[in-house]
Design a protein around this motif. Structure first.
Motif, mmCIF file in Angstrom:
data_model
loop_
_atom_site.group_PDB
_atom_site.id
_atom_site.type_symbol
_atom_site.label_atom_id
_atom_site.label_comp_id
_atom_site.label_asym_id
_atom_site.label_seq_id
_atom_site.Cartn_x
_atom_site.Cartn_y
_atom_site.Cartn_z
ATOM 1 N N ASP A 164 0.830 -1.201 0.000
ATOM 2 C CA ASP A 164 0.000 0.000 0.000
ATOM 3 C C ASP A 164 0.867 1.254 0.000
ATOM 4 N N SER A 166 -0.594 4.209 -1.047
ATOM 5 C CA SER A 166 -1.591 5.230 -1.340
ATOM 6 C C SER A 166 -1.435 6.413 -0.384
ATOM 7 N N ARG A 168 -3.820 8.120 0.882
ATOM 8 C CA ARG A 168 -4.813 7.975 1.953
ATOM 9 C C ARG A 168 -4.227 7.208 3.130
ATOM 10 N N THR A 169 -3.532 6.114 2.868
ATOM 11 C CA THR A 169 -2.928 5.316 3.940
ATOM 12 C C THR A 169 -1.817 6.095 4.632
ATOM 13 N N GLN A 170 -1.008 6.806 3.867
ATOM 14 C CA GLN A 170 0.074 7.587 4.457
ATOM 15 C C GLN A 170 -0.473 8.695 5.354
ATOM 16 N N LEU A 171 -1.549 9.356 4.924
ATOM 17 C CA LEU A 171 -2.178 10.390 5.762
ATOM 18 C C LEU A 171 -2.766 9.781 7.031
ATOM 19 N N GLU A 172 -3.345 8.602 6.892
ATOM 20 C CA GLU A 172 -3.912 7.919 8.063
ATOM 21 C C GLU A 172 -2.808 7.557 9.058
ATOM 22 N N GLN A 173 -1.660 7.104 8.576
ATOM 23 C CA GLN A 173 -0.531 6.781 9.457
ATOM 24 C C GLN A 173 -0.017 8.032 10.166
ATOM 25 N N ARG A 175 -1.760 10.697 10.866
ATOM 26 C CA ARG A 175 -2.796 11.074 11.831
ATOM 27 C C ARG A 175 -2.635 10.261 13.110
ATOM 28 N N ARG A 176 -2.406 8.932 12.958
ATOM 29 C CA ARG A 176 -2.219 8.073 14.134
ATOM 30 C C ARG A 176 -0.975 8.469 14.923
ATOM 31 N N GLN A 177 0.098 8.777 14.218
ATOM 32 C CA GLN A 177 1.331 9.175 14.899
ATOM 33 C C GLN A 177 1.160 10.473 15.657
ATOM 34 N N LYS A 179 -1.629 11.634 16.861
ATOM 35 C CA LYS A 179 -2.524 11.375 17.984
ATOM 36 C C LYS A 179 -1.771 10.794 19.167
#
Length: 181
Positions: A164, A166, A168-173, A175-177, A179
């Motif tokens: 992956d 994408s 979208r996945t990189q932005l989600e990662q 965001r998690r970091q 947080k």
């Protein structure tokens, strides 16, 4: 899927017979075309799958289909007749899928899907296929899908492995970091 073991049994028998004559890929292509014809035509599906029609009526329709196909492999035509005779025509889509998977395994191929935010150029798709082929050590057959929700980049799945890249996945990662901090 109704019953995998029945589909697997017919697919394995068909694969064994076609492997002897080295016509496996031709049969796989013709089988997939027949399944598409069944799926596209509601009337054809109804006659072949509805228990209200007799076995002889189904046999007549299958014979007409064989004649219309013209150059259908004899082993596939005989398989269709056998499926009608044994009331197993309902398993044809499953037999086609299992047959294709078994043929790919026997030939050392693996199927994959690449999903991107925008259509990939043929050169990019070929380079991606070569990279995946190198990573998996197998011949890779890629199917392309477009999903604008990815925002950018691409995600490729080969077998059970997902690569992956994408946006979208990189932005989600990210965001998690953020947080976690």
């Amino acid at each position: 899927m109704v019953n995998v073991s029945i589909a697997r049994r017919y697919a394995r028998a068909l694969l064994d017979v076609t492997a002897e004559s080295q016509r496996t890929d031709a049969v796989a292509t013709q089988l997939a075309s027949l399944v598409q014809a069944f799926e596209k035509s509601a009337e054809l599906s109804d006659v072949l799958l509805n228990p209200a029609y007799s076995r002889s009526q189904r046999a007549q329709v299958v014979e007409s289909l064989i004649q219309l196909a013209g150059n259908l492999e004899p082993v596939l035509a005989n398989t269709l007749r056998l499926l009608v005779e044994r009331n197993r025509l309902i398993y044809l889509p499953d037999i086609s899928r299992v047959f294709r998977d078994m043929a790919d395994t026997r030939a050392g191929r693996v199927r994959g899907h690449v999903t991107s935010a925008a259509p990939l150029s043929p050169a990019t798709l070929e380079q991606l296929r070569k990279n995946l082929q190198q990573a998996t050590q197998r011949d890779v057959i890629l199917e392309q899908k477009v999903d604008p929700a990815l925002i950018g980049g691409a995600a490729a799945q080969v077998g059970s492995v997902l690569y992956d890249g994408s946006l979208r996945t990189q932005l989600e990662q990210m965001r998690r970091q953020l947080k976690q901090q």
